[in-house]
Write a protein that holds these residues in place. Structure first.
Motif, PDB file in Angstrom:
ATOM      1  N   ALA A  50      -7.649 -19.648  15.168  1.00  0.00           N
ATOM      2  CA  ALA A  50      -8.791 -18.728  15.076  1.00  0.00           C
ATOM      3  C   ALA A  50      -9.260 -18.558  13.637  1.00  0.00           C
ATOM      4  O   ALA A  50     -10.407 -18.156  13.390  1.00  0.00           O
ATOM      5  CB  ALA A  50      -8.417 -17.364  15.669  1.00  0.00           C
ATOM      6  N   ALA A  51      -8.395 -18.880  12.699  1.00  0.00           N
ATOM      7  CA  ALA A  51      -8.725 -18.704  11.283  1.00  0.00           C
ATOM      8  C   ALA A  51      -9.885 -19.586  10.865  1.00  0.00           C
ATOM      9  O   ALA A  51     -10.570 -19.300   9.881  1.00  0.00           O
ATOM     10  CB  ALA A  51      -7.504 -18.998  10.414  1.00  0.00           C
ATOM     11  N   THR A  52     -10.100 -20.658  11.585  1.00  0.00           N
ATOM     12  CA  THR A  52     -11.187 -21.573  11.208  1.00  0.00           C
ATOM     13  C   THR A  52     -12.270 -21.665  12.285  1.00  0.00           C
ATOM     14  O   THR A  52     -13.052 -22.612  12.302  1.00  0.00           O
ATOM     15  CB  THR A  52     -10.629 -22.982  10.913  1.00  0.00           C
ATOM     16  OG1 THR A  52      -9.831 -23.412  12.040  1.00  0.00           O
ATOM     17  CG2 THR A  52      -9.750 -22.971   9.677  1.00  0.00           C
ATOM     18  N   MET A  53     -12.303 -20.676  13.165  1.00  0.00           N
ATOM     19  CA  MET A  53     -13.349 -20.668  14.200  1.00  0.00           C
ATOM     20  C   MET A  53     -14.432 -19.651  13.839  1.00  0.00           C
ATOM     21  O   MET A  53     -14.189 -18.681  13.134  1.00  0.00           O
ATOM     22  CB  MET A  53     -12.722 -20.295  15.553  1.00  0.00           C
ATOM     23  CG  MET A  53     -11.788 -21.359  16.106  1.00  0.00           C
ATOM     24  SD  MET A  53     -10.782 -20.744  17.495  1.00  0.00           S
ATOM     25  CE  MET A  53     -11.959 -20.931  18.839  1.00  0.00           C
ATOM     26  N   PHE A  54     -15.620 -19.893  14.367  1.00  0.00           N
ATOM     27  CA  PHE A  54     -16.682 -18.900  14.239  1.00  0.00           C
ATOM     28  C   PHE A  54     -16.525 -17.878  15.362  1.00  0.00           C
ATOM     29  O   PHE A  54     -15.912 -18.171  16.399  1.00  0.00           O
ATOM     30  CB  PHE A  54     -18.061 -19.564  14.355  1.00  0.00           C
ATOM     31  CG  PHE A  54     -18.447 -20.347  13.132  1.00  0.00           C
ATOM     32  CD1 PHE A  54     -18.649 -19.698  11.918  1.00  0.00           C
ATOM     33  CD2 PHE A  54     -18.596 -21.726  13.189  1.00  0.00           C
ATOM     34  CE1 PHE A  54     -19.008 -20.413  10.784  1.00  0.00           C
ATOM     35  CE2 PHE A  54     -18.946 -22.453  12.058  1.00  0.00           C
ATOM     36  CZ  PHE A  54     -19.144 -21.804  10.847  1.00  0.00           C
ATOM     37  N   GLY A  55     -17.099 -16.708  15.174  1.00  0.00           N
ATOM     38  CA  GLY A  55     -17.000 -15.641  16.180  1.00  0.00           C
ATOM     39  C   GLY A  55     -17.529 -16.057  17.543  1.00  0.00           C
ATOM     40  O   GLY A  55     -16.880 -15.839  18.568  1.00  0.00           O
ATOM     41  N   THR A  56     -18.696 -16.676  17.551  1.00  0.00           N
ATOM     42  CA  THR A  56     -19.285 -17.059  18.846  1.00  0.00           C
ATOM     43  C   THR A  56     -18.469 -18.133  19.539  1.00  0.00           C
ATOM     44  O   THR A  56     -18.524 -18.282  20.755  1.00  0.00           O
ATOM     45  CB  THR A  56     -20.730 -17.575  18.666  1.00  0.00           C
ATOM     46  OG1 THR A  56     -20.708 -18.590  17.664  1.00  0.00           O
ATOM     47  CG2 THR A  56     -21.653 -16.434  18.242  1.00  0.00           C
ATOM     48  N   GLU A  57     -17.712 -18.863  18.743  1.00  0.00           N
ATOM     49  CA  GLU A  57     -16.853 -19.909  19.276  1.00  0.00           C
ATOM     50  C   GLU A  57     -15.578 -19.306  19.862  1.00  0.00           C
ATOM     51  O   GLU A  57     -15.101 -19.718  20.923  1.00  0.00           O
ATOM     52  CB  GLU A  57     -16.513 -20.829  18.100  1.00  0.00           C
ATOM     53  CG  GLU A  57     -15.855 -22.139  18.385  1.00  0.00           C
ATOM     54  CD  GLU A  57     -15.556 -22.887  17.045  1.00  0.00           C
ATOM     55  OE1 GLU A  57     -14.900 -23.932  17.113  1.00  0.00           O
ATOM     56  OE2 GLU A  57     -15.943 -22.384  15.955  1.00  0.00           O
ATOM     57  N   HIS A  58     -15.023 -18.305  19.163  1.00  0.00           N
ATOM     58  CA  HIS A  58     -13.763 -17.696  19.582  1.00  0.00           C
ATOM     59  C   HIS A  58     -13.957 -16.741  20.757  1.00  0.00           C
ATOM     60  O   HIS A  58     -13.110 -16.666  21.650  1.00  0.00           O
ATOM     61  CB  HIS A  58     -13.108 -16.955  18.407  1.00  0.00           C
ATOM     62  CG  HIS A  58     -11.728 -16.437  18.699  1.00  0.00           C
ATOM     63  ND1 HIS A  58     -11.507 -15.219  19.302  1.00  0.00           N
ATOM     64  CD2 HIS A  58     -10.502 -16.984  18.501  1.00  0.00           C
ATOM     65  CE1 HIS A  58     -10.203 -15.031  19.439  1.00  0.00           C
ATOM     66  NE2 HIS A  58      -9.571 -16.091  18.961  1.00  0.00           N
ATOM     67  N   ASN A  59     -15.054 -16.022  20.760  1.00  0.00           N
ATOM     68  CA  ASN A  59     -15.302 -15.048  21.835  1.00  0.00           C
ATOM     69  C   ASN A  59     -15.273 -15.723  23.207  1.00  0.00           C
ATOM     70  O   ASN A  59     -15.863 -16.781  23.393  1.00  0.00           O
ATOM     71  CB  ASN A  59     -16.686 -14.402  21.656  1.00  0.00           C
ATOM     72  CG  ASN A  59     -16.677 -13.334  20.577  1.00  0.00           C
ATOM     73  OD1 ASN A  59     -15.620 -12.879  20.139  1.00  0.00           O
ATOM     74  ND2 ASN A  59     -17.864 -12.935  20.134  1.00  0.00           N
ATOM     75  N   ASP A  60     -14.591 -15.093  24.151  1.00  0.00           N
ATOM     76  CA  ASP A  60     -14.518 -15.626  25.507  1.00  0.00           C
ATOM     77  C   ASP A  60     -15.582 -14.940  26.366  1.00  0.00           C
ATOM     78  O   ASP A  60     -15.481 -13.738  26.629  1.00  0.00           O
ATOM     79  CB  ASP A  60     -13.127 -15.356  26.099  1.00  0.00           C
ATOM     80  CG  ASP A  60     -12.007 -15.974  25.271  1.00  0.00           C
ATOM     81  OD1 ASP A  60     -12.107 -17.165  24.913  1.00  0.00           O
ATOM     82  OD2 ASP A  60     -11.027 -15.257  24.971  1.00  0.00           O
ATOM     83  N   ILE A  98     -17.417 -13.502  29.377  1.00  0.00           N
ATOM     84  CA  ILE A  98     -17.021 -13.019  30.709  1.00  0.00           C
ATOM     85  C   ILE A  98     -17.984 -13.593  31.739  1.00  0.00           C
ATOM     86  O   ILE A  98     -19.211 -13.524  31.576  1.00  0.00           O
ATOM     87  CB  ILE A  98     -17.047 -11.473  30.742  1.00  0.00           C
ATOM     88  CG1 ILE A  98     -16.083 -10.922  29.673  1.00  0.00           C
ATOM     89  CG2 ILE A  98     -16.652 -10.960  32.130  1.00  0.00           C
ATOM     90  CD1 ILE A  98     -16.207  -9.432  29.438  1.00  0.00           C
ATOM     91  N   MET A  99     -17.421 -14.178  32.797  1.00  0.00           N
ATOM     92  CA  MET A  99     -18.253 -14.925  33.752  1.00  0.00           C
ATOM     93  C   MET A  99     -18.510 -14.171  35.054  1.00  0.00           C
ATOM     94  O   MET A  99     -19.507 -14.398  35.721  1.00  0.00           O
ATOM     95  CB  MET A  99     -17.579 -16.266  34.090  1.00  0.00           C
ATOM     96  CG  MET A  99     -17.324 -17.146  32.877  1.00  0.00           C
ATOM     97  SD  MET A  99     -18.829 -17.375  31.871  1.00  0.00           S
ATOM     98  CE  MET A  99     -19.740 -18.479  32.962  1.00  0.00           C
ATOM     99  N   SER A 128      -8.548 -15.691  23.562  1.00  0.00           N
ATOM    100  CA  SER A 128      -7.852 -14.423  23.302  1.00  0.00           C
ATOM    101  C   SER A 128      -6.439 -14.429  23.875  1.00  0.00           C
ATOM    102  O   SER A 128      -5.656 -13.527  23.597  1.00  0.00           O
ATOM    103  CB  SER A 128      -8.624 -13.266  23.935  1.00  0.00           C
ATOM    104  OG  SER A 128      -8.465 -13.297  25.345  1.00  0.00           O
ATOM    105  N   VAL A 136      -7.384  -8.455  25.306  1.00  0.00           N
ATOM    106  CA  VAL A 136      -8.469  -7.983  24.446  1.00  0.00           C
ATOM    107  C   VAL A 136      -8.297  -6.484  24.215  1.00  0.00           C
ATOM    108  O   VAL A 136      -8.096  -5.731  25.164  1.00  0.00           O
ATOM    109  CB  VAL A 136      -9.847  -8.275  25.075  1.00  0.00           C
ATOM    110  CG1 VAL A 136     -10.969  -7.746  24.181  1.00  0.00           C
ATOM    111  CG2 VAL A 136     -10.020  -9.778  25.293  1.00  0.00           C
TER     112      VAL A 136
END
Lengths: 332, 332, 332, 332
Positions: B226-236, B238-239, B250, B254
């Motif tokens: 996660a240290a090298t991910m962007f927020g929009t990439e890390h956020n899961d 909800i479907m 996550s 959460v």
């Protein structure tokens, strides 16, 4: 539970957009000099508005002492401290109520508390609450410093860049948020803190560290790198009677107990969940996934605020263990 | 403390070369069918002698029920279980008494307990005690399985090799020990386990996991990546209304609370501290660093034994939270 | 919970007619010499068969050390002690299964545990479990005696008679059971044990004392007599710098904290619930109240066995407080 | 520790003459409607100035909600409530600093906290803190009332007189203070609350009750009278399947567990330590015993204020047990 500790124990409370946030510390040794000034530096370190990448929200975060301090010293009775919430803009948040923000506790809190949770700005789950941890940390660090124990946390990298500015630039360029790595080193610890199994130093530190929002991993000493080391390589050879070791791959903890070397660990902080970029999530009223973007002030990189919080929870755990192990007196 | 849990609580005891090791579980729901047979598979998984890389020590690890079980079912009273130590060779260890083995608790335990600790085979700090955790895990997993919750741990890599045999071969070739990565996945969890801040699922799981000897790091979901991910990439994202997310960065938690997706985390297990290779350490009688090598049976890779222990502590924490959250009944 | 204590913590387990009963003590200081012989006198004091009025059940109550003791001394690791149940006659009890014995836990346990409880001889609720408390007390009293702290309990009256024999004669004459008053005095305590409010000495002592079956009341110092005293009469005037008071109406505790005088309290023990006399109770199968009488061995007066148990729980609480207050070392 | 409870847990803080007193409740079910009005009646019952015999100190004891309440309902997050101290006269107390008042915590607190304690008006040891208990009790009683559980405490006697006025007249005539007996009855409880041994209902209730300043004894059901009863006389015959008993000598608790009858107990409250009459105590500066009298406002009989506090701690314990036993939901 919003409380932690066996002898030196803290209880936190409050919501991001409620009247105030605060803490009660039970079991603090009597006789420690304590003033508002002691808190200013660490509260400043935690605040937004200093560095590029942190939110411009200005908070007059003055700790207000409500109990446990008399004639400028701790009394041994519970110390209650609160922080007023003066600068909140709830209306920014309410319109997103039906769309749980990904990465935030909106969805889980809604389910857990049957919709009764204070959802404004994350409510009780807000990073705002970390000011309470910082306040407890100020007290714990002051206690530890009387024993020549120093706790120091540092940012190791942002978005994979050891240069903080370069890391933040990535976020700005992508109009997104980024994560980071923070380390914490404690020097001056005696041998013998921590207990076998469930109260190992690693158990207690990690328990407290994962109370900090956005932390998703922790490693002690060589940590994950130990997976590819040989035993003779990882083992820290003891060099003298003080327990000083040639290397410190264990991070200062062997068998769950401090070994007299620096306690060292690293954590990962996920990228801020709120980003300026458009995202998708379920609208639980329409039951359809919709696109939305989060307005308002938000940190590009929450990791920047974490070092002082990390020091705080570390100091809190170590103070508790020093008291339990009778290496710190209950009255100064 | 050698105890953990709020409602479903376990207390362990014993030493590697003492009379026995064992556990007491307080707060187990009444009415759960329980027999020795329930334990055999997991105890076998933990045992040495199965796979290359684990120690040839043969233990007849039959759980002996001492209380809390009546007519084949749990009664609601404390369950005491012990395991006899039949196959111990203390003499192998006593000669090293003055030389604390690097990576072991010899030095820290000696200081902490003023030389009174049972040092034979690591005493109370021995991996032998993990059989107690495994036993608690059998009970916790059986309770969880009644709610369609499954806990499964797997070895991800040994010495950096996804192929276990290849990893062990490295150790054999180097006449040394190696570490590894183990993951744990739990499916079927309800939304809403865990509490904000100090009783977050990550806090409780990590607390319990670091009670396992040799674990030096833990990461949830994407973890350190996660240290090298962007927020929009890390956020899961909800479907649907069950909380099912598109990704699971996550790790199913959460805001410290389970979100209805798989709880997933990884740990690192350091290489076995005892290796066949010559090492150096301080002799605390002569006060000089001397070379020595450890004879006797030892695991080339302790990580091989860890999956079943990891499942155990995970199940223990989740059972406690299920009871606390009233999603598991106190009487079946 | 069948556990108690913060630093010096005990966990008990077992059933009257199960395989064994026992205890685990976590947090005992390391280095205390301990042998089976240390236990014999107190176990004898608790046993039946000595005095008229106690049950003829003969138990070979030898404590079996399972862990935490090495080379004749405590190690600092958990101390597990077992007592085998050799002399049990379950068949006496099973026929009464459908008729909950008045005054016993038969009815409440049946409801609480959904009928899964071990009902033989009271199961986990049996007075048999007090041997575990006694064992913990032996250790605690030995620790306290190193600080010149002595705990001594005495029977004050049986069936209202200061002369024990006269009191028992009442029971024999009536073919019934009788109750009694027991007091406990601890001398040599330092000033300052106990904490304000929830961990007051009275709170902790009473918590532990009510764990003893059949205790129904406790009073400290003047106790209930204080209801008819004037303030100036009840107040204990401090006479010198050691805190010695002219009277001891407070029972040695002021503001929840020991004041350097003897800790003194009295308890009431209800008459044994099982009596030779015919009684009535509901048969939960027929749903009718029926008459029955309890055969088998039973104490005429359970109070006779209580003093040593009372000393035990008192010593346990005080040891815990001595450790917490750092007036007793964690390694001897 | 100034905290108590396992699931429903309260933490109190504050000093008599400090900025404020207050409490934090952690683990309160979400969704309970709560307003300032809910507190007024019980706070009024506790206040001085109503009845002859209580102090004329006027306190505007309005509870100030700081967290955990949103849109008029509890959120499931910690509830922080403050009470300001507006009407304090510290100068009355400071002149007595060197003379510890008999019956007060002055001497014990001074020793325990090394002279750092806030001594003004008893500081943290003051009866003022009971307003925090009352506030917790309001919430707990409101939760219990939703389950048709009612907690009611009453004064049984003052200075030995069932007529309160007659009892107070004794104090006025003697220019001294007097004690009293207070009872507490809870109806509507389910069978099965409480656990064997250390978490027996008697253990938990007495633990909480002795947190109330001035309480010196407690007895359940027949209590001390059981000492002179026969077993068949004391035993409560079960009459029907609901567990209803013919008598209630057990006070509604058998084997530590509620039996479906009223929970009933009595306590003794010692006479107020501060009296208008001249007393003697040690002056720790001159080291001589000197005479002095206490000016200022004080209760003739503190027992008059106790009923509402007794209800509060009782309700707090029972709420905790209802949650633990899953008979009260965590979200309403």
């Amino acid at each position: 539970m919003n409380a932690f500790g066996r002898v030196f124990r803290m209880q936190i409370f409050g919501e991001s957009h409620g009247a105030s946030v605060g803490l009660v510390i039970d079991g603090c040794p009597a006789g420690l000099p304590l003033s508002q000034e002691d808190f200013l530096k660490d509260i400043e370190r935690r605040k937004g508005g200093i560095q590029k990448g942190t939110t411009p929200r200005k908070e007059d975060d003055l700790p207000i002492f409500k109990s446990g301090i008399f004639n400028g010293k701790t009394t041994g009775a519970p110390i209650a401290i609160f922080f007023e919430n003066n600068n909140t803009k709830s209306q920014d948040y309410e319109k997103h109520r039906a769309v749980p923000r990904p990465g935030h506790a909106d969805f889980t809190a809604h389910h857990k508390y049957g919709g009764h949770e204070d959802f404004r700005g994350g409510g009780h789950f807000s990073g705002r609450l970390t000011v309470c941890l910082v306040a407890a940390g100020v007290i714990a660090k002051k206690l530890l410093s009387q024993h020549q124990i120093q706790v120091q946390a540092n940012i190791e990298s942002i978005a994979g860049e050891p240069d903080i500015e370069a890391g933040l630039q990535k976020a700005i360029a992508a109009k997104d948020s980024v994560g980071g790595i923070v380390s914490c080193r404690t020097s001056g610890l005696p041998i013998g803190l921590g207990e076998h199994f469930f109260d190992s130093v690693e158990s207690l530190i990690s328990h407290a560290v994962f109370a900090i929002p956005a932390v998703k991993g922790i490693e002690f000493g060589a940590g994950f790198a130990a997976a590819t080391m040989f035993g003779t390589e990882h083992n820290d050879a003891i060099m003298d009677a003080t327990g000083k070791t040639k290397t410190n791959h264990s991070g200062g903890v062997v068998g769950g107990i401090t070994n007299g070397n620096d306690l060292f660990y690293r954590i990962v902080v996920k990228p801020t969940s709120s980003t300026p970029k458009e995202q998708s999530s379920l609208n639980w009223e329409t039951n359809e996934v919709e696109k939305f973007s989060i307005k308002g002030r938000h940190d590009l990189c929450i990791a920047l605020r974490v070092p002082v919080v990390l020091e705080a929870v570390t100091a809190m755990v170590l103070t508790d263990l020093m008291l339990l192990e009778q290496k710190m007196k209950r009255t100064i």
